[in-house]
Write a protein that holds these residues in place. Sequence first.
Motif, short mmCIF file in Angstrom:
data_model
loop_
_atom_site.label_atom_id
_atom_site.label_comp_id
_atom_site.label_asym_id
_atom_site.label_seq_id
_atom_site.Cartn_x
_atom_site.Cartn_y
_atom_site.Cartn_z
N SER A 51 2.39 2.59 -13.07
CA SER A 51 3.61 2.36 -12.30
C SER A 51 3.25 1.98 -10.88
N LYS A 52 3.97 1.01 -10.35
CA LYS A 52 3.87 0.72 -8.92
C LYS A 52 4.84 1.67 -8.23
N LEU A 53 4.38 2.30 -7.18
CA LEU A 53 5.25 3.15 -6.37
C LEU A 53 5.51 2.40 -5.07
N PRO B 233 7.75 1.62 -15.47
CA PRO B 233 6.56 2.22 -16.10
C PRO B 233 6.04 1.31 -17.21
N ALA B 234 4.92 0.68 -16.98
CA ALA B 234 4.36 -0.28 -17.94
C ALA B 234 3.27 0.37 -18.77
N GLU B 235 3.33 0.13 -20.07
CA GLU B 235 2.30 0.66 -20.96
C GLU B 235 0.98 -0.06 -20.71
N SER C 96 0.55 0.10 -0.19
CA SER C 96 0.81 -0.09 -1.62
C SER C 96 0.22 1.08 -2.41
N VAL C 97 0.96 1.51 -3.41
CA VAL C 97 0.50 2.59 -4.27
C VAL C 97 0.72 2.19 -5.72
N ASP C 98 -0.32 2.29 -6.52
CA ASP C 98 -0.23 2.10 -7.96
C ASP C 98 -0.87 3.31 -8.62
N VAL C 99 -0.22 3.82 -9.65
CA VAL C 99 -0.76 4.98 -10.36
C VAL C 99 -0.89 4.67 -11.84
N THR C 100 -1.92 5.21 -12.45
CA THR C 100 -2.13 5.13 -13.89
C THR C 100 -2.30 6.56 -14.38
N TYR C 101 -1.53 6.92 -15.39
CA TYR C 101 -1.49 8.32 -15.80
C TYR C 101 -1.41 8.44 -17.32
N VAL C 102 -1.78 9.63 -17.78
CA VAL C 102 -1.68 9.97 -19.20
C VAL C 102 -0.21 10.04 -19.57
N ILE D 297 -4.40 3.52 -3.73
CA ILE D 297 -3.62 3.40 -2.50
C ILE D 297 -4.35 2.42 -1.59
N THR D 298 -3.63 1.38 -1.19
CA THR D 298 -4.24 0.38 -0.33
C THR D 298 -3.32 0.09 0.84
N VAL D 299 -3.89 -0.52 1.87
CA VAL D 299 -3.10 -0.98 3.00
C VAL D 299 -3.60 -2.37 3.38
N ASP D 300 -2.65 -3.25 3.61
CA ASP D 300 -2.98 -4.60 4.05
C ASP D 300 -2.37 -4.78 5.43
N GLN D 301 -3.18 -5.14 6.39
CA GLN D 301 -2.67 -5.35 7.75
C GLN D 301 -2.68 -6.83 8.07
N GLN D 302 -1.52 -7.31 8.46
CA GLN D 302 -1.36 -8.72 8.81
C GLN D 302 -2.03 -9.01 10.15
N THR D 303 -2.26 -10.27 10.40
CA THR D 303 -2.90 -10.72 11.64
C THR D 303 -1.90 -11.50 12.47
N ILE D 304 -1.82 -11.17 13.74
CA ILE D 304 -1.03 -11.94 14.68
C ILE D 304 -1.97 -12.91 15.39
N SER D 305 -1.68 -14.18 15.27
CA SER D 305 -2.50 -15.19 15.93
C SER D 305 -2.12 -15.25 17.41
N ASP D 306 -3.11 -15.24 18.29
CA ASP D 306 -2.88 -15.22 19.74
C ASP D 306 -3.67 -16.38 20.37
N GLU D 307 -3.03 -17.54 20.36
CA GLU D 307 -3.68 -18.73 20.92
C GLU D 307 -3.29 -18.90 22.38
#
Length: 169
Positions: free
Chosen positions: A151-153, A136-138, A76-82, A49-59
């Motif tokens: 799988s990407k969730l 679901p990708a092998e 973003s969430v990606d899982v790998t499972y049996v 589980i990740t999070v990407d935060q964008q940047t607002i440029s303030d000139e």
Amino acid sequence: MAEIPSTPYDGNVRAALVPTVADVNAPTAAELTSGIDISCYLTGDGLAITVDQQTISDERLCSTSTFEKRGRKTHSVDVTYVDNTNSVAHAAFNEAREALDEGAVHYLVTRRNLPYETAFEAAQVVRVYPVEAGFPAEVPGEANSVTRTTSKLFVTGDPGIDVAVAAGV
């Protein structure tokens, strides 16, 4: 400096796919236990589980510096499972693969730092992500491994981040 304790990750994470949550910021224990516990299907590194935060440029005209502000977040969430498809364990032990068909809609609920076996209870802190399963990708086979699928969730709405499980049903 005082020695600061730490909590082991292994065995202290719970992940569930829940069919419905009325309020992602106040899920109930009943809602969280109504789904499929996928914790033991996930590989040791299979909950990404990740999070990407964008940047607002303030000139500013008056400055030679460019300042920044917090922008939109992408969870973003990606899982790998049996994956026990076609094996002798298929009928009894393939819930994660069956639940994560492409297009399946769930709430992914995660809880850390309590033993996996501990039931969801009021006041515990969880994260709740409304998700739709991707293809679901092998995972390519390799020696000394088990059959796995990834799988990407897709996070489809605002998640409840570090929210307390509410009392009640």
